[in-house]
Design an enzyme around this catalytic site. Structure first.
Site, mmCIF file in Angstrom:
data_model
loop_
_atom_site.group_PDB
_atom_site.id
_atom_site.type_symbol
_atom_site.label_atom_id
_atom_site.label_comp_id
_atom_site.label_asym_id
_atom_site.label_seq_id
_atom_site.Cartn_x
_atom_site.Cartn_y
_atom_site.Cartn_z
ATOM 1 N N GLU A 193 0.824 -1.207 0.000
ATOM 2 C CA GLU A 193 0.000 0.000 0.000
ATOM 3 C C GLU A 193 0.861 1.262 0.000
ATOM 4 O OE1 GLU A 193 -3.099 0.043 -0.467
ATOM 5 O OE2 GLU A 193 -3.621 -2.064 -0.137
ATOM 6 N N CYS A 250 -7.193 -2.471 8.262
ATOM 7 C CA CYS A 250 -5.893 -2.476 7.588
ATOM 8 C C CYS A 250 -5.350 -1.057 7.482
ATOM 9 C CB CYS A 250 -6.024 -3.109 6.202
ATOM 10 S SG CYS A 250 -6.511 -4.852 6.253
ATOM 11 N N HIS A 256 -1.190 -5.771 1.473
ATOM 12 C CA HIS A 256 -2.371 -6.617 1.339
ATOM 13 C C HIS A 256 -2.018 -7.873 0.542
ATOM 14 C CE1 HIS A 256 -5.537 -3.487 2.450
ATOM 15 N NE2 HIS A 256 -5.936 -4.590 3.054
#
Length: 199
Positions: free
Chosen positions: A80, A142, A166
């Site tokens: 991310e 998350c 992820h």
């Protein structure tokens, strides 16, 4: 040896297992490319998870943090790029449903990952593992843990690399769902490759 704090989550929503939990347990206390892995499985609870992570940062005193989350439906490993100051999404495991509130009331709108995400994607692809940078970590737990870790590092001026990755579903998780999946051993290998990208 430098320490890396590696976190995953317990199962959540209608997922009977969480492959991040298995990765964290599989790598806990292992040495990966000169890094001592300290693994911790986090609860899926908006009210306690962030504080627990902050406590772990000060207890473990790692040089790097990689938090893992399940993105069932994605077909590749996705480091991310950014965490946003927002809690939203479905209910957590305690039945709490956030509604767009800020994670930190006076915190900045977002934080960028300090992990070498471009290098990670390149190394994963060089090893035959599909990967791509993601520009949204969502607004569920998350994103929450990514934001809380980066905020604590910024506020306390800590010298720690930190970010979030992820992962897709494992084959075991995909047995009851029509979604892309990886072998669990390949998911763990992917995270080992990512750890190997850290200086």
């Amino acid at each position: 040896m430098k320490k890396i704090l590696l976190t995953g989550f317990v199962p959540f929503l209608d997922n009977p297992i969480n492959p991040t939990e298995e990765i964290v347990q599989g790598l806990h206390k292992k040495s990966v490319n000169g890094w001592e892995v300290v693994g911790e499985v986090l609860p899926v609870d908006f009210h306690v998870t962030g504080d627990h992570l902050v406590e772990l940062i000060h207890k473990v005193q790692p040089s790097a943090i990689i938090s893992l989350g399940l993105a069932a439906g994605r077909n590749r490993i996705t480091p991310e790029r950014i965490a946003i100051n927002c809690n939203d999404g479905p209910v957590d495991n305690q039945g709490y449903k956030p509604d767009g509130e800020k994670i930190i009331s006076d915190g900045p709108d977002g934080y960028f990952s300090s992990l070498p995400i471009k290098k990670m994607v390149k190394e994963l692809e060089n090893n035959g593992i599909p990967a791509k940078i993601s520009n949204t970590a969502g607004a569920y737990l998350c994103n929450h843990v990514m934001y809380r870790a980066l905020h604590e590092i910024e506020q306390q001026k800590l010298d720690i690399f930190s970010g979030f990755i992820h992962i897709p579903a494992s084959h075991k998780l995909a047995l009851t769902n029509n979604i892309p999946s990886f072998a669990q051993k390949d998911l763990q290998r992917a995270i080992e490759i990512c750890i190997g990208c850290l200086d």
